[in-house]
Write a protein that holds these residues in place. Structure first.
Motif, PDB file in Angstrom:
ATOM      1  N   ALA A  41       0.835  -1.203   0.000  1.00 42.23           N
ATOM      2  CA  ALA A  41       0.000   0.000   0.000  1.00 42.23           C
ATOM      3  C   ALA A  41       0.870   1.254   0.000  1.00 42.23           C
ATOM      4  CB  ALA A  41      -0.910  -0.003   1.226  1.00 42.23           C
ATOM      5  N   ARG A  42       0.384   2.282  -0.693  1.00 45.63           N
ATOM      6  CA  ARG A  42       0.999   3.605  -0.728  1.00 45.63           C
ATOM      7  C   ARG A  42       2.426   3.569  -1.272  1.00 45.63           C
ATOM      8  NH1 ARG A  42      -2.155   7.178   1.787  1.00 45.63           N
ATOM      9  NH2 ARG A  42      -0.462   8.694   1.851  1.00 45.63           N
ATOM     10  N   THR A  43       2.626   2.797  -2.314  1.00 43.11           N
ATOM     11  CA  THR A  43       3.942   2.760  -2.951  1.00 43.11           C
ATOM     12  C   THR A  43       3.947   3.420  -4.328  1.00 43.11           C
ATOM     13  OG1 THR A  43       3.432   0.525  -3.762  1.00 43.11           O
ATOM     14  CG2 THR A  43       4.716   0.696  -1.723  1.00 43.11           C
ATOM     15  N   GLY A  44       2.754   3.764  -4.861  1.00 45.56           N
ATOM     16  CA  GLY A  44       2.700   4.442  -6.149  1.00 45.56           C
ATOM     17  C   GLY A  44       1.941   3.697  -7.215  1.00 45.56           C
ATOM     18  N   LYS A  45       1.202   2.658  -6.835  1.00 44.77           N
ATOM     19  CA  LYS A  45       0.485   1.851  -7.831  1.00 44.77           C
ATOM     20  C   LYS A  45      -0.621   2.657  -8.510  1.00 44.77           C
ATOM     21  CE  LYS A  45      -0.447  -1.034  -4.650  1.00 44.77           C
ATOM     22  NZ  LYS A  45      -1.045  -2.143  -3.888  1.00 44.77           N
ATOM     23  N   THR A  46      -1.455   3.327  -7.715  1.00 43.02           N
ATOM     24  CA  THR A  46      -2.549   4.111  -8.301  1.00 43.02           C
ATOM     25  C   THR A  46      -2.004   5.248  -9.146  1.00 43.02           C
ATOM     26  OG1 THR A  46      -3.985   3.571  -6.430  1.00 43.02           O
ATOM     27  CG2 THR A  46      -4.616   5.448  -7.778  1.00 43.02           C
ATOM     28  N   SER A  47      -0.922   5.878  -8.667  1.00 43.26           N
ATOM     29  CA  SER A  47      -0.304   6.962  -9.439  1.00 43.26           C
ATOM     30  C   SER A  47       0.180   6.456 -10.789  1.00 43.26           C
ATOM     31  CB  SER A  47       0.857   7.566  -8.647  1.00 43.26           C
ATOM     32  OG  SER A  47       0.400   8.195  -7.475  1.00 43.26           O
ATOM     33  N   THR A  48       0.651   5.210 -10.832  1.00 44.54           N
ATOM     34  CA  THR A  48       1.111   4.641 -12.099  1.00 44.54           C
ATOM     35  C   THR A  48      -0.044   4.509 -13.081  1.00 44.54           C
ATOM     36  OG1 THR A  48       2.849   3.404 -10.946  1.00 44.54           O
ATOM     37  CG2 THR A  48       2.243   2.658 -13.154  1.00 44.54           C
ATOM     38  N   LEU A  49      -1.179   4.000 -12.604  1.00 43.41           N
ATOM     39  CA  LEU A  49      -2.335   3.873 -13.487  1.00 43.41           C
ATOM     40  C   LEU A  49      -2.808   5.237 -13.981  1.00 43.41           C
ATOM     41  CD1 LEU A  49      -2.216   0.970 -12.412  1.00 43.41           C
ATOM     42  CD2 LEU A  49      -4.692   1.018 -12.190  1.00 43.41           C
ATOM     43  N   ARG A  50      -2.797   6.212 -13.079  1.00 44.65           N
ATOM     44  CA  ARG A  50      -3.196   7.576 -13.490  1.00 44.65           C
ATOM     45  C   ARG A  50      -2.238   8.126 -14.543  1.00 44.65           C
ATOM     46  NH1 ARG A  50      -4.514   9.498  -7.979  1.00 44.65           N
ATOM     47  NH2 ARG A  50      -2.444  10.381  -7.971  1.00 44.65           N
ATOM     48  N   SER A  51      -0.948   7.912 -14.332  1.00 45.85           N
ATOM     49  CA  SER A  51       0.047   8.439 -15.267  1.00 45.85           C
ATOM     50  C   SER A  51      -0.105   7.800 -16.641  1.00 45.85           C
ATOM     51  CB  SER A  51       1.460   8.196 -14.725  1.00 45.85           C
ATOM     52  OG  SER A  51       1.686   8.955 -13.552  1.00 45.85           O
TER      53      SER A  51
END
Length: 519
Positions: A41-51
């Motif tokens: 959790a909170r390692t950047g997975k969602t940010s990767t999908l957004r990017s």
């Protein structure tokens, strides 16, 4: 860094220390398959999908890339709905929308497989090269944030069908231009799921031993891995994921995406509607007739049409025509599920489209508000009034479209006109007369003979809140286990138009029928 003649989805930078250089981390839609983004959790997975979504929208026209999101995390994908490339972002509690989205993508996969086979193409890139305009299929990206959240919420939904559909898209989708990008924890890299994608990015994992599941040596991994830093499964190349915008809070990034979406919408304004992504509309929890009419032009009916409500895969107006199609409609459900609401909506639409009514209401019902209306030829409130002598002049030899409506029809099983109606209903098609009855599911579905049995034979109806698998027999459809025992909103039901397929429907509420029916 990016070839303008072959645009890529650039969403990070890879570090190559042995070569003393860096290179972009990019996806080329014509060549890529699927991608797993794995980490704690909170390692950047969602940010990767957004990017990935933002980079794709900037690099490609809305006609060339379509994006759909299934957000089973904390809502991090929701801002993407501002991009014109994004058809819908649905959340895990929206089970119906998740199901409809996956069904639509699977249906599109089937359509593309037929096109590939018919043209002798091996993949979508070859098909796209020979097609133009509306015939040129887009590349599709389905972003699923939090596979573990998906399993927790939806693994048992529809008997496991949603999980099976995701796995099917992973097996078959890439060659047809349907790319899955999934984020999650170790559940993505163990068991059957681990074999469905070769491309994986590993962020910081809780258990170091889990790195072996994607081909990385735990001993070679750094002790400290910062957020947004990942390692590729093919060679362990260290990668820094690009943020949508640096130095901004989550709210500011969402605002940035909205601004970008507005600019891209202007850029792609000329893209034709058939080349835009599918929309997965949310079924309204409550619906008035006025809201439905304002948004969906439901009053624009052809002769004989009766508007029932909104539903189906596209949340569109659902209609029946009792003059040209099957002449009967059964509305069934337990008390306070929306039966009388549905009957009132039918009356409202029918009268607005030129029907006269013959009404039977043995109990208090919204239909009693129609007393004295010029289009109501009879309002019968006592079961003893339903005789052949009383009904025959009202329902035979009519010159105008006429609708027989009966509320609480389970109380009218043994009326004097039973035998006469048994003979009339099977031959009503084309006679200018239609029949609509509403009643309790258990009572209205009983028996092997009688006029209510004749009503059911056309397999057309609306079913509210089924309590057992056999309740579907009332409208001639087979229920799924996930349909049974669900506490749906009032007026939400299942519509069967005679083809055996159930569609979810929301019936509009008509406030004070006596005032709102056109006079």
């Amino acid at each position: 860094m990016v070839d303008p003649h072959r645009p890529e989805i650039w969403f990070g930078v890879q570090d190559l220390p042995k070569e003393q250089k860096q290179r972009p981390l990019a996806l080329a839609p014509d060549d890529c398959g699927h991608l797993y983004v794995v980490g704690a959790a909170r390692t950047g997975k969602t940010s990767t999908l957004r990017s990935i979504a933002v980079a794709a929208a900037q690099a490609f026209s809305t006609a060339d890339v379509h994006i759909y999101g299934i957000d089973c995390g904390n809502g991090g994908l929701l801002p993407l709905q501002a991009l014109p490339h994004v058809g819908s972002v649905v959340q895990r509690h929206q089970v119906d929308q998740v199901s409809r989205l996956l069904a639509k993508v699977r249906g599109e996969l089937g359509r593309r497989q037929e096109l590939l086979a018919a043209g002798g193409y091996s993949n979508l890139s070859e098909l796209r090269a020979g097609a133009t305009g509306e015939a040129r299929p887009s590349q599709i990206f389905v972003l699923l944030d939090s596979w573990d959240g998906f399993l927790n919420a939806l693994e048992e939904a529809e008997g496991g069908k949603l999980v099976e559909t995701v796995q099917y898209l992973l097996r078959e989708g890439a060659s047809a231009g349907i790319h899955m990008v999934l984020s999650g924890d170790r559940q993505l890299i163990t068991g059957r799921m681990s074999m469905l994608s070769e491309s994986k990015l590993a962020f910081r994992l809780i258990e170091r031993s889990d790195y072996t599941s994607i081909g990385l040596n735990p001993r070679s991994m750094p002790d400290e891995i910062g957020d947004g830093r990942a390692f590729s499964a093919d060679g362990g190349i260290e990668t820094q994921i690009a943020l949508v915008a640096t130095g901004l809070s989550s709210q500011e990034q969402a605002a940035h995406i909205r601004d970008l979406g507005a600019a891209l919408t202007r850029r792609d304004a000329a893209v034709a509607r058939p080349n835009r992504p599918m929309r997965i509309e949310e079924m309204p929890v409550q619906l008035t007739y006025e809201q439905a009419a304002a948004k969906y032009q439901v009053l624009e009916l052809t002769p004989g049409d009766i508007f029932l409500g909104l539903g189906g895969d596209d949340i569109e107006p659902l209609r029946v025509n009792l003059l040209t199609g099957a002449p009967t409609l059964v509305i069934a459900g337990p008390p306070k599920s929306g039966r009388s609401t549905a009957l009132a909506a039918v009356a409202f639409s029918a009268m607005g489209n030129g029907y006269d009514l013959v009404v039977a209401a043995p109990r208090m019902s919204p239909l009693r508000q129609l007393a004295g209306h010029s289009q109501v030829r009879a309002l019968l409130t006592d079961a003893d009034e339903l005789t052949q002598e009383r009904l025959s002049p009202l329902l035979t030899g009519v010159s105008r479209p006429t609708l027989f409506l009966a509320d609480d029809a389970d109380l009218l099983r043994s009326i004097e006109a039973d035998l006469w109606l048994r003979g009339l209903i099977p031959h009503a098609a084309g006679s200018q007369v239609g029949f609509v009855v509403a009643g309790d599911t258990e009572s209205i579905g009983k028996g092997f003979s009688g006029w209510l049995v004749e009503m059911r034979k056309n397999r057309q109806g609306v079913l509210f809140r089924p309590q057992s698998m056999t309740d579907g027999d009332v409208v001639g459809a087979r229920l799924k286990r996930s349909d049974v025992g669900v506490d749906l909103p009032v007026g939400r039901g299942h519509f069967q138009s005679g083809d055996g397929v159930l569609s979810v429907i929301q019936i509009p509420h008509v406030h004070d029928l006596s005032e709102r029916v056109p006079r």
